[in-house]
Scaffold this motif. Sequence first.
Motif, PDB file in Angstrom:
ATOM      1  N   VAL A 112     -32.075  50.289 -17.692  1.00 17.60           N
ATOM      2  CA  VAL A 112     -31.886  50.219 -16.886  1.00 17.60           C
ATOM      3  C   VAL A 112     -32.611  48.596 -16.699  1.00 17.60           C
ATOM      4  CG1 VAL A 112     -33.527  50.265 -14.413  1.00 17.60           C
ATOM      5  CG2 VAL A 112     -32.337  51.961 -14.711  1.00 17.60           C
ATOM      6  N   ILE A 113     -33.140  48.352 -17.650  1.00 13.14           N
ATOM      7  CA  ILE A 113     -33.426  47.350 -18.140  1.00 13.14           C
ATOM      8  C   ILE A 113     -31.842  46.380 -18.361  1.00 13.14           C
ATOM      9  CG2 ILE A 113     -34.765  45.697 -20.031  1.00 13.14           C
ATOM     10  CD1 ILE A 113     -36.676  48.470 -20.405  1.00 13.14           C
ATOM     11  N   LEU A 114     -31.358  46.711 -18.953  1.00  7.61           N
ATOM     12  CA  LEU A 114     -30.198  46.183 -19.294  1.00  7.61           C
ATOM     13  C   LEU A 114     -29.482  45.518 -18.107  1.00  7.61           C
ATOM     14  CD1 LEU A 114     -29.441  47.471 -22.594  1.00  7.61           C
ATOM     15  CD2 LEU A 114     -30.465  45.079 -22.144  1.00  7.61           C
ATOM     16  N   THR A 115     -28.689  46.647 -17.786  1.00  9.78           N
ATOM     17  CA  THR A 115     -28.183  46.441 -16.733  1.00  9.78           C
ATOM     18  C   THR A 115     -28.803  45.431 -15.206  1.00  9.78           C
ATOM     19  OG1 THR A 115     -29.021  48.421 -15.239  1.00  9.78           O
ATOM     20  CG2 THR A 115     -26.759  48.220 -16.568  1.00  9.78           C
ATOM     21  N   SER A 116     -30.624  45.284 -15.677  1.00 13.92           N
ATOM     22  CA  SER A 116     -31.541  44.154 -14.400  1.00 13.92           C
ATOM     23  C   SER A 116     -31.109  43.053 -15.111  1.00 13.92           C
ATOM     24  CB  SER A 116     -32.850  44.705 -14.248  1.00 13.92           C
ATOM     25  OG  SER A 116     -32.469  46.634 -13.969  1.00 13.92           O
ATOM     26  N   LEU A 117     -31.062  42.971 -15.923  1.00 13.07           N
ATOM     27  CA  LEU A 117     -31.092  41.673 -16.922  1.00 13.07           C
ATOM     28  C   LEU A 117     -29.517  41.159 -16.957  1.00 13.07           C
ATOM     29  CD1 LEU A 117     -32.897  42.282 -20.384  1.00 13.07           C
ATOM     30  CD2 LEU A 117     -34.086  40.641 -18.334  1.00 13.07           C
ATOM     31  N   VAL A 118     -28.936  41.895 -16.370  1.00 16.74           N
ATOM     32  CA  VAL A 118     -27.354  41.412 -16.716  1.00 16.74           C
ATOM     33  C   VAL A 118     -27.149  40.835 -15.187  1.00 16.74           C
ATOM     34  CG1 VAL A 118     -25.159  41.965 -16.180  1.00 16.74           C
ATOM     35  CG2 VAL A 118     -25.562  42.280 -18.845  1.00 16.74           C
ATOM     36  N   SER A 119     -27.919  41.367 -14.248  1.00 15.84           N
ATOM     37  CA  SER A 119     -27.444  41.651 -12.715  1.00 15.84           C
ATOM     38  C   SER A 119     -28.464  40.273 -12.431  1.00 15.84           C
ATOM     39  CB  SER A 119     -28.857  41.872 -11.814  1.00 15.84           C
ATOM     40  OG  SER A 119     -27.578  43.757 -11.612  1.00 15.84           O
ATOM     41  N   VAL A 120     -29.572  39.976 -12.931  1.00 14.64           N
ATOM     42  CA  VAL A 120     -30.686  38.623 -12.646  1.00 14.64           C
ATOM     43  C   VAL A 120     -30.038  37.081 -13.706  1.00 14.64           C
ATOM     44  CG1 VAL A 120     -32.501  37.194 -13.741  1.00 14.64           C
ATOM     45  CG2 VAL A 120     -32.736  39.389 -13.048  1.00 14.64           C
ATOM     46  N   ALA A 121     -29.490  37.337 -14.559  1.00 10.60           N
ATOM     47  CA  ALA A 121     -27.702  36.015 -14.803  1.00 10.60           C
ATOM     48  C   ALA A 121     -26.618  36.415 -14.266  1.00 10.60           C
ATOM     49  CB  ALA A 121     -27.147  36.769 -15.865  1.00 10.60           C
ATOM     50  N   GLN A 122     -25.950  37.407 -13.615  1.00 12.96           N
ATOM     51  CA  GLN A 122     -25.101  37.268 -12.452  1.00 12.96           C
ATOM     52  C   GLN A 122     -25.690  36.476 -11.266  1.00 12.96           C
ATOM     53  OE1 GLN A 122     -24.091  40.989 -10.551  1.00 12.96           O
ATOM     54  NE2 GLN A 122     -22.803  40.061  -8.990  1.00 12.96           N
ATOM     55  N   TYR A 123     -27.221  36.537 -11.007  1.00  8.47           N
ATOM     56  CA  TYR A 123     -27.329  35.429  -9.323  1.00  8.47           C
ATOM     57  C   TYR A 123     -27.630  34.212  -9.896  1.00  8.47           C
ATOM     58  CZ  TYR A 123     -30.805  34.521  -5.411  1.00  8.47           C
ATOM     59  OH  TYR A 123     -31.065  33.675  -4.671  1.00  8.47           O
ATOM     60  N   HIS A 124     -27.506  33.662 -10.973  1.00  7.50           N
ATOM     61  CA  HIS A 124     -27.963  32.461 -10.989  1.00  7.50           C
ATOM     62  C   HIS A 124     -26.458  32.078 -11.348  1.00  7.50           C
ATOM     63  CE1 HIS A 124     -31.966  32.744 -11.337  1.00  7.50           C
ATOM     64  NE2 HIS A 124     -32.972  33.150 -11.540  1.00  7.50           N
ATOM     65  N   VAL A 125     -25.658  32.478 -11.709  1.00  7.85           N
ATOM     66  CA  VAL A 125     -23.947  32.466 -11.963  1.00  7.85           C
ATOM     67  C   VAL A 125     -23.662  31.989 -10.834  1.00  7.85           C
ATOM     68  CG1 VAL A 125     -22.655  32.007 -13.218  1.00  7.85           C
ATOM     69  CG2 VAL A 125     -24.404  32.943 -14.915  1.00  7.85           C
ATOM     70  N   GLU A 126     -23.679  33.192 -10.079  1.00  4.41           N
ATOM     71  CA  GLU A 126     -23.170  33.207  -8.758  1.00  4.41           C
ATOM     72  C   GLU A 126     -23.666  31.839  -7.681  1.00  4.41           C
ATOM     73  OE1 GLU A 126     -24.215  36.690  -6.037  1.00  4.41           O
ATOM     74  OE2 GLU A 126     -22.680  37.591  -7.900  1.00  4.41           O
ATOM     75  N   ARG A 127     -25.108  31.259  -7.973  1.00  2.00           N
ATOM     76  CA  ARG A 127     -25.582  30.240  -6.823  1.00  2.00           C
ATOM     77  C   ARG A 127     -25.074  29.012  -7.817  1.00  2.00           C
ATOM     78  NH1 ARG A 127     -30.812  29.614  -4.590  1.00  2.00           N
ATOM     79  NH2 ARG A 127     -31.269  28.080  -6.346  1.00  2.00           N
ATOM     80  N   TYR A 128     -25.087  29.318  -9.203  1.00  2.00           N
ATOM     81  CA  TYR A 128     -24.541  27.642  -9.550  1.00  2.00           C
ATOM     82  C   TYR A 128     -22.707  27.503  -9.225  1.00  2.00           C
ATOM     83  CZ  TYR A 128     -22.725  24.237 -13.171  1.00  2.00           C
ATOM     84  OH  TYR A 128     -22.235  23.510 -14.687  1.00  2.00           O
ATOM     85  N   TYR A 129     -21.787  28.401  -8.999  1.00  2.00           N
ATOM     86  CA  TYR A 129     -21.207  27.900  -8.970  1.00  2.00           C
ATOM     87  C   TYR A 129     -20.178  28.250  -7.473  1.00  2.00           C
ATOM     88  CZ  TYR A 129     -18.973  28.388 -13.641  1.00  2.00           C
ATOM     89  OH  TYR A 129     -18.817  28.563 -14.937  1.00  2.00           O
ATOM     90  N   ALA A 130     -21.330  28.525  -6.410  1.00  2.00           N
ATOM     91  CA  ALA A 130     -22.055  28.374  -5.155  1.00  2.00           C
ATOM     92  C   ALA A 130     -21.736  26.710  -4.605  1.00  2.00           C
ATOM     93  CB  ALA A 130     -23.176  29.368  -4.458  1.00  2.00           C
ATOM     94  N   ARG A 131     -22.519  26.141  -5.779  1.00  2.00           N
ATOM     95  CA  ARG A 131     -22.853  24.558  -4.638  1.00  2.00           C
ATOM     96  C   ARG A 131     -22.158  23.864  -3.912  1.00  2.00           C
ATOM     97  NH1 ARG A 131     -24.921  21.783 -10.313  1.00  2.00           N
ATOM     98  NH2 ARG A 131     -22.751  22.937 -10.595  1.00  2.00           N
TER      99      ARG A 131
END
Length: 326
Positions: free
Chosen positions: A276-295
């Motif tokens: 759960v901890i590892l998948t949560s960290l991956v989800s946080v990284a996904q959120y920031h990457v999506e914000r970067y490419y949504a600019r």
Amino acid sequence: MTEPLLLPAPGGPSGPSVPSGLPGTAERVLPLRRPGRWVTAAVVLVLVSQAAHGLITNPFYQWDRFAYWFLRPVVLDGLLVTLQVTAYSAVLGLAGGVLLALGRLSGNAVVRSVSWTYVWLFRSVPLIVVLIFLYNFSALYPTLGIGVPFGPAFVTFDESRLATDMVIAVVGLGLCEAAYAAEVVRAGVLSVDQGQHEAAAALGIPRWRQFTRIVFPQALRSIVPSYVNQLIGLLKATSLVFYVSLLDLFGSVQSLAATYPGDVVPLLLVATVWYVILTSLVSVAQYHVERYYARGALRAVPASPLQRGRAALRDLRLRFRRETAP
């Protein structure tokens, strides 16, 4: 011209009360009450509280043993193996997926057919079958060689020494991941507007530069959410490498459970919490990457949870000051 008639506020000291609804009257706007929302929230909170209370107070889970095993070196060593297998397989799978996606979109019929066959085959065969087949690959091909096709080999390798448990796990997961990543990348490339391809071709930009500088960056907005979902599945699929004698997180927990049968449940909880901890960290990284490419696609990038929290605290402070002001 006559002056407009100004009506005093209802019940004010400057004049008699005025019926509500007339122009110029000041009325307080009341928010729409939604009792169903409060009832639903209360029911959900009660159910969550009951579940948490049962999880914490049930002696069957043996939380003291969970705390004992959670940071033990043998568990952390398995966790490190899980991270290594996931990272290597993700890189191999993404690189292979990009090549297969380009093959699926190629104008060469042979390349397109071979790429389609690869994707069809590895999406049809279960991952555990691929891993077991690779684990016994040395029985079919004891030696591997590099030389003239259908001719003599210049260099030969002993397959049993070359294919370690880590190599078998990474190759097996990478081969299967490439088949799924290929479809994710292909769908992302196809989501780019055709006018972008035509404009790049009209400017005389080379095909490879068109893909790397124009098409692929725009396709990443569609690729990232789906591929991160695949990455989370890959992280959980690493638990199958236990069957090829590689002690990852799940394999270490299984071995400890066989040695300490009284701690089966807390050991499974240890593995669950770490996943759960590892998948949560991956989800946080996904959120920031999506914000970067949504600019480039959105006029205003949505606020992050931290920014929304700060804004909520600021609104609470302002409301408190207004209510406490003399």
